[in-house]
Design a protein around this motif. Sequence first.
Motif, short mmCIF file in Angstrom:
data_model
loop_
_atom_site.label_atom_id
_atom_site.label_comp_id
_atom_site.label_asym_id
_atom_site.label_seq_id
_atom_site.Cartn_x
_atom_site.Cartn_y
_atom_site.Cartn_z
N ILE A 73 33.06 89.57 44.64
CA ILE A 73 34.51 89.63 44.51
C ILE A 73 35.02 88.46 43.68
O ILE A 73 35.90 88.64 42.82
CB ILE A 73 35.18 89.69 45.90
N VAL A 74 34.49 87.26 43.89
CA VAL A 74 34.89 86.10 43.08
C VAL A 74 34.60 86.37 41.61
O VAL A 74 35.45 86.12 40.74
CB VAL A 74 34.16 84.82 43.56
N PHE A 75 33.41 86.88 41.31
CA PHE A 75 33.06 87.18 39.92
C PHE A 75 34.01 88.22 39.33
O PHE A 75 34.55 88.04 38.24
CB PHE A 75 31.61 87.68 39.83
N ALA A 76 34.20 89.33 40.05
CA ALA A 76 35.00 90.43 39.52
C ALA A 76 36.47 90.05 39.35
O ALA A 76 37.08 90.38 38.33
CB ALA A 76 34.88 91.65 40.43
N VAL A 77 37.02 89.34 40.32
CA VAL A 77 38.43 88.95 40.21
C VAL A 77 38.61 87.95 39.08
O VAL A 77 39.55 88.07 38.29
CB VAL A 77 38.95 88.39 41.56
N SER A 78 37.72 86.97 38.97
CA SER A 78 37.87 86.00 37.89
C SER A 78 37.68 86.67 36.53
O SER A 78 38.42 86.38 35.58
CB SER A 78 36.91 84.82 38.08
N TYR A 79 36.73 87.59 36.42
CA TYR A 79 36.56 88.32 35.16
C TYR A 79 37.82 89.15 34.85
O TYR A 79 38.31 89.15 33.72
CB TYR A 79 35.34 89.24 35.21
N GLY A 80 38.32 89.85 35.87
CA GLY A 80 39.49 90.69 35.66
C GLY A 80 40.73 89.90 35.28
O GLY A 80 41.52 90.33 34.44
N VAL A 81 40.90 88.72 35.87
CA VAL A 81 42.06 87.88 35.54
C VAL A 81 41.92 87.35 34.11
O VAL A 81 42.87 87.38 33.32
CB VAL A 81 42.22 86.73 36.56
N LEU A 82 40.72 86.88 33.76
CA LEU A 82 40.50 86.34 32.41
C LEU A 82 40.54 87.42 31.34
O LEU A 82 40.97 87.17 30.21
CB LEU A 82 39.17 85.58 32.36
N ALA A 83 40.10 88.63 31.66
CA ALA A 83 40.13 89.74 30.71
C ALA A 83 41.47 90.46 30.72
O ALA A 83 41.69 91.38 29.95
CB ALA A 83 39.02 90.72 31.03
N ARG A 84 42.36 90.05 31.62
CA ARG A 84 43.70 90.62 31.77
C ARG A 84 43.68 92.09 32.21
O ARG A 84 44.60 92.84 31.90
CB ARG A 84 44.51 90.44 30.49
N THR A 85 42.62 92.49 32.92
CA THR A 85 42.65 93.81 33.55
C THR A 85 43.32 93.71 34.92
O THR A 85 43.84 94.70 35.41
CB THR A 85 41.24 94.41 33.70
N PHE A 86 43.28 92.52 35.51
CA PHE A 86 44.05 92.24 36.72
C PHE A 86 45.23 91.37 36.30
O PHE A 86 45.06 90.22 35.92
CB PHE A 86 43.22 91.51 37.78
N THR A 87 46.43 91.93 36.35
CA THR A 87 47.60 91.20 35.89
C THR A 87 48.46 90.69 37.02
O THR A 87 49.42 89.95 36.77
CB THR A 87 48.45 92.10 34.97
N SER A 88 48.14 91.08 38.25
CA SER A 88 48.93 90.62 39.40
C SER A 88 48.05 90.68 40.65
O SER A 88 46.97 91.27 40.64
CB SER A 88 50.16 91.52 39.59
N VAL A 89 48.57 90.08 41.70
CA VAL A 89 47.87 90.14 42.98
C VAL A 89 47.80 91.59 43.46
O VAL A 89 46.79 92.02 44.04
CB VAL A 89 48.56 89.23 44.02
N ALA A 90 48.84 92.34 43.18
CA ALA A 90 48.86 93.75 43.59
C ALA A 90 47.73 94.55 42.93
O ALA A 90 47.14 95.44 43.56
CB ALA A 90 50.21 94.37 43.27
N SER A 91 47.41 94.24 41.68
CA SER A 91 46.33 94.97 41.01
C SER A 91 44.97 94.61 41.61
O SER A 91 44.07 95.45 41.66
CB SER A 91 46.35 94.70 39.50
N ILE A 92 44.82 93.37 42.08
CA ILE A 92 43.58 92.96 42.73
C ILE A 92 43.45 93.68 44.08
O ILE A 92 42.38 94.21 44.41
CB ILE A 92 43.53 91.43 42.91
#
Length: 192
Positions: free
Chosen positions: A136-155
């Motif tokens: 989860i740490v890897f995926a969330v950090s990747y998603g935030v840096l790649a801008r696929t996760f743009t908010s807490v709601a998307s996570i």
Amino acid sequence: MLVVGELLLIMVSWLLSATMAGNVRSLLSTEGIRWLLGSFVDALQTPVLVWLLLLAMAYGCLQGCGCLGVSGDDNHRRYRHVLTPLRGALILTGLFVGGVVLLVVAPPGVLLSATGSLWPSPFSRALVPLLALGTIVFAVSYGVLARTFTSVASIVQALAQGVAVTAPLFVVYVLATQFVASVGFVVAGVTP
């Protein structure tokens, strides 16, 4: 198959206990019905259920962050748009793994057993949750840096999506656990 197996077990246990064949307890007796209804939740409360939930959430994050290349637009990304988030995610995941290693090897070895061993220990009991959390740490950090996760709601949506996708496994878990517990009750008199 598990539902049919449970129904057959109920009928066979009743028939065998009626003919007094061995030390078999019936699931249709007063004791069996009390056990069946009274220990249903107790039988389901195992670490496997928690592991299944955590791994499902980790799977949802991996799917949602875009690192698996599932969506069509990921194939068209340029090299640096994939490499930069990957480097950042690997660094953060490395920090997470380093923290866990420090909890194991640094004195006083917080995650070691009282005798200083690794198996069994708090570390071995927490291995699957640690793997899920690291994912989860890897995926969330990747998603935030790649801008696929743009908010807490998307996570949170990605975490929930993993549970939704793996929901059939939860149904199988409930049915299989109940069947195994019922066999234990009927044959060996084992109660959870």
